[in-house]
Design a protein around this motif. Structure first.
Motif, PDB file in Angstrom:
ATOM      1  N   ARG A   1       1.443  46.503  57.092  1.00  0.00           N
ATOM      2  CA  ARG A   1       2.839  46.177  56.797  1.00  0.00           C
ATOM      3  C   ARG A   1       3.256  46.550  55.380  1.00  0.00           C
ATOM      4  O   ARG A   1       4.445  46.650  55.087  1.00  0.00           O
ATOM      5  N   GLY A   2       2.283  46.750  54.491  1.00  0.00           N
ATOM      6  CA  GLY A   2       2.613  47.030  53.105  1.00  0.00           C
ATOM      7  C   GLY A   2       3.055  45.771  52.382  1.00  0.00           C
ATOM      8  O   GLY A   2       3.125  44.679  52.960  1.00  0.00           O
ATOM      9  N   PRO A   3       3.371  45.878  51.081  1.00  0.00           N
ATOM     10  CA  PRO A   3       3.767  44.700  50.308  1.00  0.00           C
ATOM     11  C   PRO A   3       5.091  44.120  50.791  1.00  0.00           C
ATOM     12  O   PRO A   3       5.937  44.828  51.354  1.00  0.00           O
ATOM     13  N   ARG A   4       5.257  42.830  50.536  1.00  0.00           N
ATOM     14  CA  ARG A   4       6.518  42.171  50.880  1.00  0.00           C
ATOM     15  C   ARG A   4       7.595  42.593  49.879  1.00  0.00           C
ATOM     16  O   ARG A   4       7.354  42.669  48.671  1.00  0.00           O
ATOM     17  N   LEU A   5       8.776  42.891  50.369  1.00  0.00           N
ATOM     18  CA  LEU A   5       9.892  43.266  49.504  1.00  0.00           C
ATOM     19  C   LEU A   5      10.406  42.038  48.758  1.00  0.00           C
ATOM     20  O   LEU A   5      10.496  40.945  49.323  1.00  0.00           O
ATOM     21  N   GLN A   6      10.754  42.239  47.487  1.00  0.00           N
ATOM     22  CA  GLN A   6      11.215  41.149  46.642  1.00  0.00           C
ATOM     23  C   GLN A   6      12.558  41.499  46.006  1.00  0.00           C
ATOM     24  O   GLN A   6      12.824  42.654  45.668  1.00  0.00           O
ATOM     25  N   LYS A   7      13.381  40.490  45.796  1.00  0.00           N
ATOM     26  CA  LYS A   7      14.635  40.661  45.080  1.00  0.00           C
ATOM     27  C   LYS A   7      14.349  41.257  43.699  1.00  0.00           C
ATOM     28  O   LYS A   7      13.439  40.824  42.998  1.00  0.00           O
ATOM     29  N   GLY A   8      15.121  42.280  43.323  1.00  0.00           N
ATOM     30  CA  GLY A   8      14.940  42.928  42.027  1.00  0.00           C
ATOM     31  C   GLY A   8      14.136  44.206  42.072  1.00  0.00           C
ATOM     32  O   GLY A   8      14.049  44.921  41.070  1.00  0.00           O
ATOM     33  N   MET A   9      13.539  44.520  43.235  1.00  0.00           N
ATOM     34  CA  MET A   9      12.876  45.818  43.389  1.00  0.00           C
ATOM     35  C   MET A   9      13.933  46.905  43.544  1.00  0.00           C
ATOM     36  O   MET A   9      14.969  46.695  44.180  1.00  0.00           O
ATOM     37  N   THR A  10      13.687  48.060  42.948  1.00  0.00           N
ATOM     38  CA  THR A  10      14.585  49.211  43.112  1.00  0.00           C
ATOM     39  C   THR A  10      13.784  50.370  43.688  1.00  0.00           C
ATOM     40  O   THR A  10      12.757  50.767  43.135  1.00  0.00           O
ATOM     41  N   LEU A  11      14.271  50.906  44.797  1.00  0.00           N
ATOM     42  CA  LEU A  11      13.530  51.881  45.594  1.00  0.00           C
ATOM     43  C   LEU A  11      14.387  53.115  45.857  1.00  0.00           C
ATOM     44  O   LEU A  11      15.572  52.999  46.176  1.00  0.00           O
ATOM     45  N   ALA A  12      13.780  54.282  45.742  1.00  0.00           N
ATOM     46  CA  ALA A  12      14.418  55.530  46.164  1.00  0.00           C
ATOM     47  C   ALA A  12      13.887  55.862  47.555  1.00  0.00           C
ATOM     48  O   ALA A  12      12.742  56.283  47.710  1.00  0.00           O
ATOM     49  N   ILE A  13      14.718  55.640  48.550  1.00  0.00           N
ATOM     50  CA  ILE A  13      14.345  55.853  49.955  1.00  0.00           C
ATOM     51  C   ILE A  13      14.977  57.164  50.387  1.00  0.00           C
ATOM     52  O   ILE A  13      16.194  57.342  50.284  1.00  0.00           O
ATOM     53  N   GLU A  14      14.160  58.125  50.880  1.00  0.00           N
ATOM     54  CA  GLU A  14      14.654  59.493  51.033  1.00  0.00           C
ATOM     55  C   GLU A  14      14.064  60.225  52.231  1.00  0.00           C
ATOM     56  O   GLU A  14      13.264  61.154  52.063  1.00  0.00           O
ATOM     57  N   PRO A  15      14.447  59.856  53.442  1.00  0.00           N
ATOM     58  CA  PRO A  15      13.911  60.575  54.602  1.00  0.00           C
ATOM     59  C   PRO A  15      14.184  62.075  54.535  1.00  0.00           C
ATOM     60  O   PRO A  15      15.279  62.509  54.171  1.00  0.00           O
TER      61      PRO A  15
ATOM     62  N   THR B   1      17.805  42.760  47.572  1.00  0.00           N
ATOM     63  CA  THR B   1      18.435  41.474  47.282  1.00  0.00           C
ATOM     64  C   THR B   1      17.975  40.460  48.328  1.00  0.00           C
ATOM     65  O   THR B   1      17.197  40.775  49.224  1.00  0.00           O
ATOM     66  N   ASP B   2      18.500  39.246  48.226  1.00  0.00           N
ATOM     67  CA  ASP B   2      18.183  38.224  49.228  1.00  0.00           C
ATOM     68  C   ASP B   2      18.890  38.493  50.556  1.00  0.00           C
ATOM     69  O   ASP B   2      18.516  37.946  51.591  1.00  0.00           O
ATOM     70  N   GLY B   3      19.933  39.343  50.503  1.00  0.00           N
ATOM     71  CA  GLY B   3      20.687  39.664  51.715  1.00  0.00           C
ATOM     72  C   GLY B   3      20.740  41.155  51.947  1.00  0.00           C
ATOM     73  O   GLY B   3      19.717  41.836  51.926  1.00  0.00           O
ATOM     74  N   GLU B   4      21.950  41.668  52.157  1.00  0.00           N
ATOM     75  CA  GLU B   4      22.117  43.114  52.390  1.00  0.00           C
ATOM     76  C   GLU B   4      21.621  43.890  51.172  1.00  0.00           C
ATOM     77  O   GLU B   4      21.864  43.482  50.032  1.00  0.00           O
ATOM     78  N   PRO B   5      20.963  45.025  51.376  1.00  0.00           N
ATOM     79  CA  PRO B   5      20.553  45.844  50.222  1.00  0.00           C
ATOM     80  C   PRO B   5      21.777  46.389  49.485  1.00  0.00           C
ATOM     81  O   PRO B   5      22.821  46.637  50.072  1.00  0.00           O
ATOM     82  N   ASP B   6      21.630  46.530  48.194  1.00  0.00           N
ATOM     83  CA  ASP B   6      22.700  47.039  47.330  1.00  0.00           C
ATOM     84  C   ASP B   6      22.369  48.504  47.028  1.00  0.00           C
ATOM     85  O   ASP B   6      21.402  48.797  46.325  1.00  0.00           O
ATOM     86  N   ILE B   7      23.150  49.412  47.562  1.00  0.00           N
ATOM     87  CA  ILE B   7      22.883  50.845  47.412  1.00  0.00           C
ATOM     88  C   ILE B   7      23.596  51.317  46.138  1.00  0.00           C
ATOM     89  O   ILE B   7      24.819  51.410  46.096  1.00  0.00           O
TER      90      ILE B   7
END
Length: 248
Positions: free
Chosen positions: A189-203, A239-245
């Motif tokens: 499953r990989g690490p648990r996502l946490q509020k404050g993480m910033t990720l570049a997601i790029e399919p 975030t705790d809810g919807e991701p902030d793009i």
């Protein structure tokens, strides 16, 4: 190295970088047409980014010779801008990084040049939507590898292939930081996502095989079968809810 959780001040700076990255993409979209060179697009991007008080993240990064990546047709990522003229029927993936006060934003878009085939138009649509499928699980409490599973399930389900050899990444004080983000289903499953993480997601999604080669310039990654590839990326704040793009 570990995963870097950003505070409110750092997020605010990354939001600025993301906005400039988005605006640069919007500007380049108005210039993409048959006859323009990829080098001309690069120059437009440099002038605009610098006019906003920012710097291009990619220029000189690990020796890369340009401010943006311009990957045409079978080129998957890291295409080097130059004298190549875009022509009707091409697609071009543009990847842009922007740095503000030592923090980065990163986003990619793939554009049609003139009129493209229905199959290639579908490729662009599926690539973009695969990112948004991932957004459904990009929130605190979910796990990192749910992102790749969502992307792969959607792309494969629509008859395309997902690039396995290149990943998304964390982003912040450097363009590429932990964690690496596979775009395919993983065994754990990989690490648990946490509020404050910033990720570049790029399919990166291909029409044909997911097998790749590297072009003779040593930078440009191409599909092994020569069929087209598309790329869509945003910088995402968990975030705790919807991701902030941050780059939309």
């Amino acid at each position: 190295m570990g995963i870097f959780i950003k505070n409110d001040e750092q997020i605010s700076i990354m939001r600025q970088a993301g906005r400039i990255c988005r605006d640069t993409h919007d500007l380049l979209a108005t210039h993409i047409r048959p006859g323009i060179t990829t080098g001309e697009l690069n120059e437009i991007a440099i002038r605009f980014i610098e006019s906003q008080g920012a710097t291009p993240s990619f220029l000189g990064y690990r020796g890369f010779p340009a401010a943006i990546c311009t990957s045409v047709n079978e080129q998957v990522i890291h295409g080097v801008p130059g004298l190549r003229k875009l022509k009707n029927g091409d697609i071009v993936s543009i990847d842009i990084g922007v740095c503000v006060k030592r923090f980065h934003g990163d986003a990619a878009r793939t554009h049609a040049v003139g009129t493209i085939s229905e199959r290639h138009q579908r490729l662009l649509e599926v690539t973009r939507q695969s990112f948004f499928e991932a957004m459904k699980v990009a929130r605190a409490g979910c796990h990192l590898h749910e992102i790749g599973a969502a992307i792969e399930d959607y792309a494969i389900g629509n008859g395309f292939f997902v690039v396995k050899d290149w990943c998304g990444h964390g982003i912040g004080r450097v363009v590429h930081e932990d964690p690496s983000i596979p775009h395919t289903r993983q065994k754990n499953r990989g690490p648990r996502l946490q509020k404050g993480m910033t990720l570049a997601i790029e399919p990166m999604i291909n029409v044909g095989t997911d097998e790749l080669d590297t072009h003779m310039d040593t930078w440009t990654v191409v599909t092994k079968d020569g069929k087209f590839s598309a790329h869509y990326e945003n910088t995402v704040l968990i975030t705790d809810g919807e991701p902030d793009i941050l780059t939309l």
